[in-house]
Scaffold this active site. Sequence first.
Site, short mmCIF file in Angstrom:
data_model
loop_
_atom_site.label_atom_id
_atom_site.label_comp_id
_atom_site.label_asym_id
_atom_site.label_seq_id
_atom_site.Cartn_x
_atom_site.Cartn_y
_atom_site.Cartn_z
N GLU A 201 -8.97 1.93 -1.81
CA GLU A 201 -9.66 1.59 -0.57
C GLU A 201 -10.49 2.74 -0.02
OE1 GLU A 201 -8.21 0.62 3.99
OE2 GLU A 201 -6.95 -0.01 2.32
N ARG B 145 0.85 -1.18 0.00
CA ARG B 145 0.00 0.00 0.00
C ARG B 145 0.89 1.24 0.00
NH1 ARG B 145 -4.02 2.15 4.76
NH2 ARG B 145 -2.16 3.35 5.26
N ARG C 186 -13.51 -5.60 3.36
CA ARG C 186 -12.41 -5.52 4.31
C ARG C 186 -12.84 -5.69 5.77
NH1 ARG C 186 -7.86 -3.69 4.15
NH2 ARG C 186 -8.17 -1.92 5.58
#
Length: 402
Positions: A236, A147, A283
Amino acid sequence: MRIAEARVVVTCPDRNFVTLKLVTDDGLTGVGDATLNGRELAVAAYLNEHVLPVLIGRDAARIEDTWQFLYRGAYWRRGPVTMTAIAAVDTALWDIKGKAAGLPVYQLLGGRCRDGVTVYGHANAETVDDVLAEVGRYVDMGYRAVRVQTGIPGLASTYGVSGDKMFYEPADAALPSENVWSTPAYLNHVPTVFERVRAEFGPGLALLHDVHHRLTPIEAARLGRSLEPYALTWMEDPVPAELQEGFRLIRRHTTTPIAVGEVFNSIWDCQQLISEQLIDYVRTTVVHAGGISHLRRIFDLAALYHVRSGSHGATDLSPVCMAAALHVDLSIPNFGLQEYMRHTPATDAVFPHSYRFADGYLHPGEEPGLGVDIDEDLAAQYPYRPAQLPVNRLVDGTMHNW
């Protein structure tokens, strides 16, 4: 096999954790994570005042019945405090079940679907040059997915960028600190970051980015489209998920995959997003979505709609939660990725565990149960320390999503 003892342990080995420990009348123990970042004592109080008294004497083998008792039996159900408390009980009972059977929990969930659990790390830095070095460090450690978060020019601070690169902890003060945010500056900067990262590391490395709920649907659509040339594994939390039909607008404008759900507490929070195929990765995590039992329900639903798992795994989830997550990850057919933010040596000492990292994968180990425990004597040496998450304002002072 009745529950004879139940106690809540609050400790702060570099950050606050809440852990439930259950003991049966034949001496088996089980642990469950009950940490809710910035609201830890609320869950501890809920457990101590409302849950522990009804657990004593219950059959520890009746995991599903106990889950239903704690969920359906609470008129004020759902919400992060309630579901985190239920998760702690459920996870501890699965730990006991595994020890009673002499098997690791993943075997009780159906056995392995893969040899290891692919995890991603967090490369973050203020400048693009520095973040390239951080990505390279994770690649050198064997990570297959990273990430990427960088500072935004003109902003004093940015979510996901920390002075401590390995042990990022956003809950940084007893009272909430304030950050300043500019969406135009962010939207202009982020695509230039990924252009350089992809050019440096090629097409084989999985890249991810966390927006942290800061955009509107049309802004998220613009970001997703601008990131398409760099083939992210996911974008995300592009928008707050309360208005779930907003994800339809994002879908109409970009093919960048979407991941969401770390703040979800139940299957009903993500039912629409999953069934309408508005997201690609869900998630939700063991500790905030009702434990192993309920997380499996969410992932089973997701599997019907081509949605994969991508469970939250930040440092505010203790090694107890990480161990539980790995047993679920290993056993489900629609696994995607697992977030893995490493804990500090002090945390690892308080929570001895059998899971290990090797070649980009986490492995839960073969010990009966979850393969993790809490050293209560050592935990007592680290008293609770008040710490809250920051808040966010726009440049003009307007409150904004953090």
